[in-house]
Design a protein around this motif. Structure first.
Motif, PDB file in Angstrom:
ATOM      1  N   SER A  29       0.847  -1.185   0.000  1.00 50.92           N
ATOM      2  CA  SER A  29       0.000   0.000   0.000  1.00 50.92           C
ATOM      3  C   SER A  29       0.883   1.235   0.000  1.00 50.92           C
ATOM      4  O   SER A  29       1.821   1.329   0.789  1.00 50.92           O
ATOM      5  N   PHE A  53      -1.726  -1.435   8.812  1.00 47.02           N
ATOM      6  CA  PHE A  53      -1.950  -2.209   7.588  1.00 47.02           C
ATOM      7  C   PHE A  53      -2.295  -3.627   8.009  1.00 47.02           C
ATOM      8  O   PHE A  53      -1.503  -4.297   8.660  1.00 47.02           O
ATOM      9  N   ARG A  55      -6.234  -0.752   4.736  1.00 45.73           N
ATOM     10  CA  ARG A  55      -5.420   0.336   5.278  1.00 45.73           C
ATOM     11  C   ARG A  55      -6.317   1.553   5.451  1.00 45.73           C
ATOM     12  O   ARG A  55      -6.448   2.395   4.580  1.00 45.73           O
ATOM     13  N   LYS A  69      -4.286   0.077  -2.181  1.00 44.54           N
ATOM     14  CA  LYS A  69      -3.641  -1.217  -2.082  1.00 44.54           C
ATOM     15  C   LYS A  69      -3.281  -1.705  -3.482  1.00 44.54           C
ATOM     16  O   LYS A  69      -3.961  -1.381  -4.454  1.00 44.54           O
TER      17      LYS A  69
END
Lengths: 113, 113
Positions: free
Chosen positions: B49, B74, B68, B55
């Protein structure tokens, strides 16, 4: 030396000797390289890096050599200690819009007393 | 001491369970990564990400998803865990931009039974 594959190369050295761990990288456009050390049960830790405009860089007891002609990277550890026992990874940073680190499969360093 | 923290060192889950692996970094890094590490195969990128709510698929995204919602966190999600997802999972973060090394967490060893 280190290469892509299913087997983890192992280097066994005696305490006090110098260690040399090798890595062949694939992308001739890669311009940044890092060596990581991973001890058992831990995540990889940064050891030393080198940019492609250099052919040698020294740290504390460690030296990285870069040979762009043959796409070869090596990590030299002086006076190897038991605490140096670990798996060592080289990583290369390629170029391009999605550039990111690409890791080798690792070399296990075993230090014998 | 700046770091990447993975919430669990060891996890044992049953086949078919939904599994969440959490990773938090305190370095204000833009990039975050999830890798799995298997003997002889090195580090394989699952997802990464570049920013909140963004992502990108890595090399082996099948069977995984990520989230995220905040810059520092994350999450890796196994929607329905399978035995072939038994592995060591490593989270890493880095600054945005070229030529930045990754900082890794200590890893989560997941066993699916």
């Amino acid at each position: 030396g280190e290469s892509v594959g299913l087997h983890l190369p192992t280097l066994s050295v005696q305490e006090g000797d110098n260690s040399i761990i090798n890595c062949a990288y694939s992308n001739s456009a890669s311009d940044y390289f890092i060596w990581y050390k991973q001890e058992s049960g831990k995540g990889p830790q940064f050891i030393i890096d080198i940019r492609s405009n250099m052919d040698k860089r020294q740290g504390q007891r460690v030296t990285v050599l870069l040979n762009k002609t043959v796409k070869h990277l090596s990590l030299q550890i002086a006076a190897t200690q038991p605490g140096d026992s670990a798996v060592y990874f080289c990583a290369e940073w390629g170029t391009g819009t999605a550039s990111k680190l690409t890791f080798g499969t690792g070399t296990r360093l075993q230090v014998t007393l | 001491d700046v770091k990447v923290t993975q919430s669990s060192r060891y996890l044992v889950k049953r086949t078919g369970e939904k599994v969440f692996l959490e990773c938090v970094q305190d370095m204000d890094h833009e990039n975050m990564f999830w890798y799995r590490q298997d003997p002889g195969l090195g580090l394989r990128l699952i997802y990464f990400s570049y920013d909140v709510k963004m992502k990108e698929k890595g090399d082996i995204p099948e069977g995984y998803s990520v989230s995220r919602e905040k810059k520092e966190r994350f999450s890796l999600i196994l929607e329905s865990a399978s035995t072939n997802q038994t592995s060591m999972y490593l989270c890493a973060s880095s600054l945005l931009g070229h030529l930045n090394g990754y900082t890794f967490g200590s890893g989560t060893r997941l066993t699916v039974v």
